[in-house]
Scaffold this active site. Sequence first.
Site, PDB file in Angstrom:
ATOM      1  N   GLY A  98      72.634  24.583  -1.058  1.00  0.00           N
ATOM      2  CA  GLY A  98      71.329  24.522  -0.987  1.00  0.00           C
ATOM      3  C   GLY A  98      71.339  23.815   0.499  1.00  0.00           C
ATOM      4  O   GLY A  98      72.224  24.045   1.180  1.00  0.00           O
ATOM      5  N   TYR A 168      80.504  20.009   1.246  1.00  0.00           N
ATOM      6  CA  TYR A 168      80.152  21.420   1.602  1.00  0.00           C
ATOM      7  C   TYR A 168      81.118  22.053   2.723  1.00  0.00           C
ATOM      8  O   TYR A 168      81.775  23.257   2.528  1.00  0.00           O
ATOM      9  CB  TYR A 168      78.868  21.814   1.936  1.00  0.00           C
ATOM     10  N   LYS A 172      84.424  24.963   2.340  1.00  0.00           N
ATOM     11  CA  LYS A 172      84.418  26.261   3.184  1.00  0.00           C
ATOM     12  C   LYS A 172      85.701  26.337   4.059  1.00  0.00           C
ATOM     13  O   LYS A 172      86.185  27.383   4.107  1.00  0.00           O
ATOM     14  CB  LYS A 172      83.123  26.154   4.062  1.00  0.00           C
ATOM     15  N   ASN A 197      72.476  29.073   9.186  1.00  0.00           N
ATOM     16  CA  ASN A 197      71.014  29.086   8.633  1.00  0.00           C
ATOM     17  C   ASN A 197      70.791  30.514   8.431  1.00  0.00           C
ATOM     18  O   ASN A 197      70.073  31.097   9.429  1.00  0.00           O
ATOM     19  CB  ASN A 197      70.115  28.469   9.240  1.00  0.00           C
ATOM     20  N   GLU A 210      66.056  24.434  -1.312  1.00  0.00           N
ATOM     21  CA  GLU A 210      65.467  25.581  -0.115  1.00  0.00           C
ATOM     22  C   GLU A 210      65.780  24.921   1.061  1.00  0.00           C
ATOM     23  O   GLU A 210      66.129  23.597   1.604  1.00  0.00           O
ATOM     24  CB  GLU A 210      63.917  25.496  -0.345  1.00  0.00           C
TER      25      GLU A 210
END
Length: 355
Positions: A98, A168, A172, A197, A210
């Site tokens: 998110g 996060y 990755k 983004n 969002e």
Amino acid sequence: MKGFRQMENKQSKDSSKLNKDELIVITGAGGFIAGALTRYFHDRGFARIRAIDKKPLPDWYQRVPGVESLPMDLSEEENAIRAVEGAVEVYNLAADMGGMGFIERFRVECLRSILINTHMIEAAYRAGVGRYFFSSSACAYNTLLQQDPNVRALKESDAYPAMAERGYGWEKLMSEMFCQEYWAEKGLETHIARFHNVYGPIGTWYGGREKAPAALCRKVIEANDTGKHEIEIWGDGSQTRSFMYIDDCVQGIDKIMHCDSLVATPINLGSSELVSINELVSLVEEIAGVKLERKYDLSAPRGVAGRNSDNTFIKQVLNWEPNTPLREGLAKTYAWIEQQYADRKAGKRTVTDHI
Ligand code: NAD
């Protein structure tokens, strides 16, 4: 490797010369980017697409007709094995993710996405898949290089020495390493893009996951609707970012996956049009035709101070870079969210209702 590779024109830098009857698998397809990618390949004539997401089918953002759509949790090994059966290409975009509000708060969930790639890549290798794509992120970059809003754009080598975004970003980076070592040790052809983004229609626009462009569009629409002419901004608005329009993202995935000089080589996939959050708000206000009073929430998550994509490498290898002007993509996104907002108000179902 496989017939699929032999049928391919070596000059091809996208999927246009591939055999469109071979099976491609796309994970995370109930979400934003992989949903758009499924639509993209379908529209380009691919006849056999298997789309997978852990969400129940009614909650998928878009369902593409003629696509085999399976609700499965890919952090389970047996589901990953089933997912890749018969596939020549796998696009792994599934992840628990998110915006900043989500990734700063739910680091365990973000880290657990490592299970998805770990099972998917092993299953793909065992099944003899021709090519494997992994969606990495600019959050994999060293955060120490992003402490100033007037940042130097991030180039691919800036991921090491590693100091990724906690949770996060480390997931990755580790998954990228899996992709590189599966190529080096086992010969599985992998392709890795570091997205910066991404925004656009048919994405998350409320509910807590969002990202900034969608959240700001929604807030401006809300202010217009309620007549309460103010907007809350996370941080002091000086943080800078670049934002890539969804159409550029799916086209970039196709190009990166089918570029022979980009095997096991992470590459930026992002816009290099840098804006501050304050400038982003002004753009949305301009599109909406309003001017709002700005309230800054300095205790809210704001992420790194500045981040931009250095596109030297992508321009060099692909002779291309994401190029939709922010103003143009934002206008389309705003119009879509405005419709979603109206639908929601009228009691109709909208794409993120399940969140
Ligand atoms: P999204 O949340 O809209 O889509 C991700 C999808 O993965 C969701 O629908 C989710 O249900 C699914 N998923 C999560 N866990 C799963 C599991 N165990 N099994 C099957 N499906 C599962 O997010 P998105 O914006 O479309 O992001 C797609 C990919 O791109 C992700 O890997 C994300 O980390 C990466 N990315 C996105 C951005 C961005 O700006 N949106 C930036 C950098 C990287």
